[in-house]
Design a protein around this motif. Structure first.
Motif, PDB file in Angstrom:
ATOM      1  N   PHE A 126       0.984   0.813  10.554  1.00  0.00           N
ATOM      2  CA  PHE A 126       1.416  -0.390   9.837  1.00  0.00           C
ATOM      3  C   PHE A 126       2.252  -1.292  10.751  1.00  0.00           C
ATOM      4  O   PHE A 126       2.129  -2.520  10.705  1.00  0.00           O
ATOM      5  CB  PHE A 126       2.216  -0.030   8.591  1.00  0.00           C
ATOM      6  N   ALA A 127       3.080  -0.684  11.589  1.00  0.00           N
ATOM      7  CA  ALA A 127       3.872  -1.472  12.544  1.00  0.00           C
ATOM      8  C   ALA A 127       2.944  -2.216  13.497  1.00  0.00           C
ATOM      9  O   ALA A 127       3.191  -3.381  13.848  1.00  0.00           O
ATOM     10  CB  ALA A 127       4.821  -0.569  13.318  1.00  0.00           C
ATOM     11  N   ARG A 128       1.868  -1.565  13.908  1.00  0.00           N
ATOM     12  CA  ARG A 128       0.900  -2.211  14.788  1.00  0.00           C
ATOM     13  C   ARG A 128       0.220  -3.375  14.065  1.00  0.00           C
ATOM     14  O   ARG A 128       0.045  -4.449  14.641  1.00  0.00           O
ATOM     15  CB  ARG A 128      -0.140  -1.188  15.222  1.00  0.00           C
ATOM     16  N   ASP A 140       0.646   5.369   3.843  1.00  0.00           N
ATOM     17  CA  ASP A 140       1.617   6.298   3.271  1.00  0.00           C
ATOM     18  C   ASP A 140       2.948   6.126   4.003  1.00  0.00           C
ATOM     19  O   ASP A 140       3.067   6.514   5.167  1.00  0.00           O
ATOM     20  CB  ASP A 140       1.121   7.736   3.415  1.00  0.00           C
ATOM     21  N   PRO A 141       3.980   5.559   3.357  1.00  0.00           N
ATOM     22  CA  PRO A 141       5.259   5.346   4.045  1.00  0.00           C
ATOM     23  C   PRO A 141       5.914   6.632   4.529  1.00  0.00           C
ATOM     24  O   PRO A 141       6.757   6.590   5.433  1.00  0.00           O
ATOM     25  CB  PRO A 141       6.128   4.655   2.980  1.00  0.00           C
ATOM     26  N   GLU A 142       5.557   7.775   3.941  1.00  0.00           N
ATOM     27  CA  GLU A 142       6.156   9.044   4.361  1.00  0.00           C
ATOM     28  C   GLU A 142       5.443   9.652   5.555  1.00  0.00           C
ATOM     29  O   GLU A 142       5.894  10.677   6.085  1.00  0.00           O
ATOM     30  CB  GLU A 142       6.152  10.021   3.184  1.00  0.00           C
ATOM     31  N   SER A 143       4.353   9.045   5.984  1.00  0.00           N
ATOM     32  CA  SER A 143       3.602   9.539   7.140  1.00  0.00           C
ATOM     33  C   SER A 143       3.977   8.737   8.378  1.00  0.00           C
ATOM     34  O   SER A 143       3.825   7.509   8.407  1.00  0.00           O
ATOM     35  CB  SER A 143       2.100   9.414   6.870  1.00  0.00           C
ATOM     36  N   THR A 169       6.632  -1.698   0.323  1.00  0.00           N
ATOM     37  CA  THR A 169       5.764  -2.271  -0.719  1.00  0.00           C
ATOM     38  C   THR A 169       4.383  -2.597  -0.164  1.00  0.00           C
ATOM     39  O   THR A 169       3.349  -2.272  -0.780  1.00  0.00           O
ATOM     40  CB  THR A 169       6.403  -3.537  -1.301  1.00  0.00           C
ATOM     41  N   ASP A 170       4.352  -3.226   1.011  1.00  0.00           N
ATOM     42  CA  ASP A 170       3.066  -3.605   1.602  1.00  0.00           C
ATOM     43  C   ASP A 170       2.279  -2.385   2.064  1.00  0.00           C
ATOM     44  O   ASP A 170       1.040  -2.358   1.960  1.00  0.00           O
ATOM     45  CB  ASP A 170       3.285  -4.568   2.765  1.00  0.00           C
ATOM     46  N   MET A 171       2.971  -1.372   2.566  1.00  0.00           N
ATOM     47  CA  MET A 171       2.272  -0.145   2.968  1.00  0.00           C
ATOM     48  C   MET A 171       1.571   0.483   1.773  1.00  0.00           C
ATOM     49  O   MET A 171       0.393   0.863   1.858  1.00  0.00           O
ATOM     50  CB  MET A 171       3.253   0.849   3.608  1.00  0.00           C
ATOM     51  N   LEU A 172       2.271   0.576   0.674  1.00  0.00           N
ATOM     52  CA  LEU A 172       1.681   1.170  -0.521  1.00  0.00           C
ATOM     53  C   LEU A 172       0.503   0.324  -1.023  1.00  0.00           C
ATOM     54  O   LEU A 172      -0.541   0.865  -1.405  1.00  0.00           O
ATOM     55  CB  LEU A 172       2.744   1.310  -1.611  1.00  0.00           C
ATOM     56  N   ARG A 173       0.656  -0.974  -1.020  1.00  0.00           N
ATOM     57  CA  ARG A 173      -0.407  -1.843  -1.520  1.00  0.00           C
ATOM     58  C   ARG A 173      -1.642  -1.799  -0.627  1.00  0.00           C
ATOM     59  O   ARG A 173      -2.772  -1.912  -1.119  1.00  0.00           O
ATOM     60  CB  ARG A 173       0.103  -3.279  -1.619  1.00  0.00           C
TER      61      ARG A 173
END
Length: 283
Positions: free
Chosen positions: A194-196, A184-187, A176-180
């Motif tokens: 995002f993990a960083r 791109d969660p698929e990348s 959810t946060d990646m999209l917002r």
């Protein structure tokens, strides 16, 4: 108690991850014997536990849960006995693991891109700790645990936080946060970025929590090694501890290489050894 600010020469990391299935925790603890054992070993610093990987605290707590078979404030007794003879006591809190909370809040567990729970247990029926996501509601609980610990133990000689890492988590909160936030969660590249972002937020929030009442509180975040080349995280450290167990997966070449790198950093550093709880702590 006037203890000098430089790092100790002989420090022991007293691992105390204790299952709720073990009775009589601390029942044979004798403060004088504890202190005498440390003195005879020429120890001048011993890291003792506030909260372990099993999720249990070793003192009364409003935020966490005290070990069900502990009948007194063990951490306070350890600190008082050690300080009475000039021995430092940094305080340990688990960060990436907390099995009690992982069982109570499976929504806080880290999920791999292929849909598996991240952790050290290959199956749900295997023994092992679960990895918690640092972008979940767990971070707020960890923040509160740290703030409570430094409030209860203002005389602690530092805070040691363990298992500091964040994988490419795809839990509902992370997706959810990646999209917002435009990831791109698929990348895979975006998941790594995002993990960083999540990890750096952990460093900011938790370091501030540990220093809420004392801006000079020493803080060390342990990930089993010092990430060579990653200087962005160093402002959140007061010093470095080189965890290096030759037969524990690190190998005999790990410490000299890590120490050689750390000599070029603007930090004091010490080697970190482990010892198991002895008869003074077990029933």
């Amino acid at each position: 108690m006037n203890i000098s600010s430089h790092l100790p020469f002989r420090q022991v990391h007293l691992d105390f991850h204790t299952s709720e299935a073990i009775p009589g925790i601390g029942s044979a603890f004798r403060p004088d014997e504890w202190a005498q054992t440390l003195r005879e070993a020429h120890v001048n610093s011993v890291t003792c536990f506030s909260c372990c990987h099993h999720g249990w605290s070793y003192h009364p707590t409003r935020v966490g849960a005290m070990h069900p078979h502990l009948g007194f404030n063990l951490l306070r007794a350890q600190i008082d006995a050690a300080h009475a003879c000039g021995i430092r006591v940094p305080v340990y809190l688990t960060a990436g693991n907390n099995q009690r909370l992982a069982m109570e809040h499976p929504e806080w567990r880290e999920i791999t891109p292929d849909g598996r729970y991240m952790g050290w247990a290959p199956t749900p029926l295997s023994a092992g700790f679960s990895k918690l996501c640092l972008n979940s509601g767990y971070l707020e609980v960890l923040r509160a645990l740290c703030e409570e610990t430094v409030e209860l133990f203002p005389d602690a000689d530092g805070i040691f936080l363990d298992i500091i890492c964040q994988g490419q988590c795809c839990c509902p909160g992370c997706v959810t946060d990646m999209l917002r936030e435009g990831f791109d969660p698929e990348s895979e590249a975006d998941r790594i970025r995002f993990a960083r972002r999540t990890l750096l937020n952990y460093y900011r929030v938790i370091t501030a929590a540990c220093r809420k009442f004392n801006p000079d509180m020493p803080v060390f975040h342990n990930s089993g090694h010092i990430p060579r080349g990653d200087r962005e995280i160093l402002p959140y450290f007061s010093h470095l501890e080189l965890e290096s167990l030759p037969t524990g997966g690190w190998g005999y070449d790990h410490f000299p290489v890590s120490a050689a790198y750390c000599r070029k950093l603007p930090f004091e550093f010490i080697g970190m050894t482990h010892t198991c709880p002895n008869k003074l702590l077990k029933g």
